[in-house]
Enzyme design. Structure first.
Site, short mmCIF file in Angstrom:
data_model
loop_
_atom_site.label_atom_id
_atom_site.label_comp_id
_atom_site.label_asym_id
_atom_site.label_seq_id
_atom_site.Cartn_x
_atom_site.Cartn_y
_atom_site.Cartn_z
N GLY A 85 0.82 -1.10 0.04
CA GLY A 85 0.09 -0.01 -0.05
C GLY A 85 0.99 1.42 -0.01
O GLY A 85 0.58 2.22 0.15
N GLY A 86 2.27 1.12 -0.62
CA GLY A 86 3.00 2.19 -0.43
C GLY A 86 3.11 2.50 0.99
O GLY A 86 3.26 1.72 1.99
N SER A 100 5.68 -4.99 -2.50
CA SER A 100 5.26 -3.52 -2.82
C SER A 100 5.89 -2.30 -1.66
O SER A 100 7.21 -2.24 -1.62
CB SER A 100 3.77 -3.18 -3.12
OG SER A 100 3.41 -2.15 -3.71
#
Length: 536
Positions: free
Chosen positions: A139-140, A225
């Site tokens: 989710g960054g 991510s």
């Protein structure tokens, strides 16, 4: 009376676990552990001791995390704890796609600045000193949480590998990375609070994980991510030295987020514009703490966009290269000496974000995708995308991935793969602990196979949670066979520092290709990446 209490306990248990055939053991005296701050009580599910929402620190808004205050009695660790405040808006560019793509059913929880909590799965409360695998969610640095997806559940991985699995919540976005350091010493570290939360969690794990049968001297970070980018950020932080011993970075090598970080000048400009958007003068900076999150987030996201438009080199919310907590970049300035002896796995998926635009229109794309086009349609789309380079690019792609077909070359990704190679080469240049490369190229068969090896697609395989992700993987023996191999490789790496394939070196470029039949290839995509980068 006792029967009624027991019945209520069962109702509560199934409410947070979900109806299944698993055996649940819970009740007075079951799964009680004394940790920093006091006693906590979890439950046992099919032999795995499970704890959710365990506090590891507490924090005031825009302040570094502080040690927990002690509590009396026993704190129940049955339910997932609060997540960092964030915008739950699928139409926002800041919002991770997996919350609204039909094949993934994202989960949200109560939101709080005091989101410093973690979850633990372990086979035993003993002194066995198992490897510890710490999951950092994606989710960054803006969104997500430690239990955002079913596949983040650590039970199957813990059971299969006889390992302790931990997942962490921490502050995100404006609450975790708004650099207010220009407005007083008390805000000195406000631009990196999210990372300080993670460090506080790792310190808690170091000091308490032995109570859960874990080895504090064998801690492996794994994250995808934004979670992968967080691992790279920790590798750039002297304060994190000694808190982990191995790392697995999945699809997280991104400029201005993982490989490099924004300069403090750019981060301070975002803070300055945020105050202007809220009509708060620097002399009244303390008023910022009283702004409701939704209003604060709106003003800060607007400021981020304004700063980018002004030309500031900042991509999104992320850690700040402040010269202190984060002194320099990873991958451009090289790796710090403190991580020279830390083994690392770095990889990405074959398609990553190339197929993400297809994910939100499942109705159409299940019938209209590369698996249904004839040769003339594929050739036309190749010419539209690659022009005169289409023939050369297809040739290079099929050489790199001989198990694929021509149409697959329309969606090959190079941004994250290129970032991974930068990290691989920088780590190999240290001539210290080995670094390992992989590409996940397995294609999901669901809905006509339109999604391919999308961003996040490897997660059910890593956690050995195919049964929890049948809508995304198709379930069945084919997916489970690959999950058996990938989850075992991650477990082996956590235990020994070797995932079971040849280490990467710049000259040979050994890379594990994870597909139905995993195989090692050598410098397989050099020409392909060159063509893709010049094409863009």
């Amino acid at each position: 009376m006792k029967k009624k209490i027991f019945a209520c306990a069962l109702v509560i248990a199934f409410a947070f676990i979900g109806v299944s055939s698993a055996e649940i053991i819970s009740g007075p005296g079951v799964a009680v552990v004394e940790v920093e701050g006091g006693k906590i009580q979890g439950y046992i599910r099919d032999g795995i001791f499970t704890y959710h929402g365990v506090p590891y620190a507490e924090a005031e808004i825009f302040m570094p995390p502080a040690k927990l205050k002690s509590w009396d009695g026993i704190k129940l660790a049955f339910n997932y704890g609060p997540m960092s405040p964030q915008d739950i808006n699928p139409e926002s560019d800041m919002f991770p796609f997996h919350y609204y793509w039909p094949l993934w059913e994202g989960r949200n929880y109560a939101q709080s600045n005091n989101c410093q909590n973690l979850n633990i799965w372990t086979p035993g409360l003993d002194d066995k000193k198992r490897p510890v695998m710490v999951w950092l969610h994606g989710g960054g640095f803006e969104a997500g949480n430690s239990a955002a997806e079913d596949v983040y559940d650590g039970e199957n991985l813990s059971r299969k590998g006889d390992v302790v699995v931990v997942s962490i919540n921490h502050r995100l976005n404006v609450l975790g990375f708004l650099d207010l350091s220009a407005y007083g010493d008390e805000y000195k570290y406000s631009g990196n609070l999210g990372m300080l939360d993670i460090i506080a969690a790792l310190e808690w794990i170091r000091d308490n994980i032995a109570k859960f049968g874990g080895d504090s001297n064998n801690i492996t970070l794994f994250g995808q991510s934004g979670g992968g980018a967080k691992i790279l950020a920790l590798m750039a932080m002297p304060k994190a030295a000694g808190l982990f011993h191995k790392g697995i970075e999945q699809s997280g090598a991104v400029d201005l987020m993982g490989i490099t970080f924004p300069e403090q000048k750019a981060a301070r400009r975002v803070a300055e514009l945020t105050l202007k958007n809220l009509n708060i003068s620097p002399e009244k900076i303390s008023e910022l703490k009283n702004i409701p999150y939704s209003k604060l987030s709106e003003a800060a996201n607007k400021a981020m966009a304004q700063a980018i438009k002004e030309g500031e080199k900042i991509y999104s919310w992320s850690p700040v290269k402040d010269g202190d907590l984060i002194p320099y970049d990873i991958g451009t300035d090289g790796f710090m000496e403190q991580v020279k002896n830390i083994p690392l796995i770095v990889g990405s998926t074959l398609n990553e974000w190339e197929t993400v635009p297809l994910l939100v229109n499942m109705d159409k794309n299940q019938n209209d995708n590369k698996n249904f086009w004839d040769d003339s349609q594929v050739d036309e789309k190749l010419r539209e995308k690659y022009g005169e380079k289409s023939d050369a690019l297809v040739s290079a792609f099929l050489k790199a991935y001989p198990h694929k077909k021509k149409a697959d070359s329309l969606y090959v990704e190079f941004w994250l793969r290129g970032g991974a190679l930068r990290i691989l080469n920088a780590k190999a240049a240290q001539k210290g602990a080995p670094v390992y490369s992989y590409v996940f190229s397995w294609e999901t068969p669901v809905m006509g196979g339109y999604a391919m090896s999308y961003h996040c697609s490897e997660l059910p395989f890593v956690f050995n949670n195919i049964a929890l992700s049948e809508k995304a993987t198709g379930g069945g023996k084919r997916a489970q066979a690959l999950a058996d191999k990938i989850s075992q490789a991650w477990i082996d790496f956590a235990r020994t520092g070797n995932p079971g394939w040849e280490a990467y070196t710049p000259d040979k470029g050994a890379t594990m290709i994870f597909d139905d039949e995993p195989s090692i290839m050598y410098n397989h995509d050099q020409e392909l990446l060159r063509l893709l980068m010049t094409q863009k």
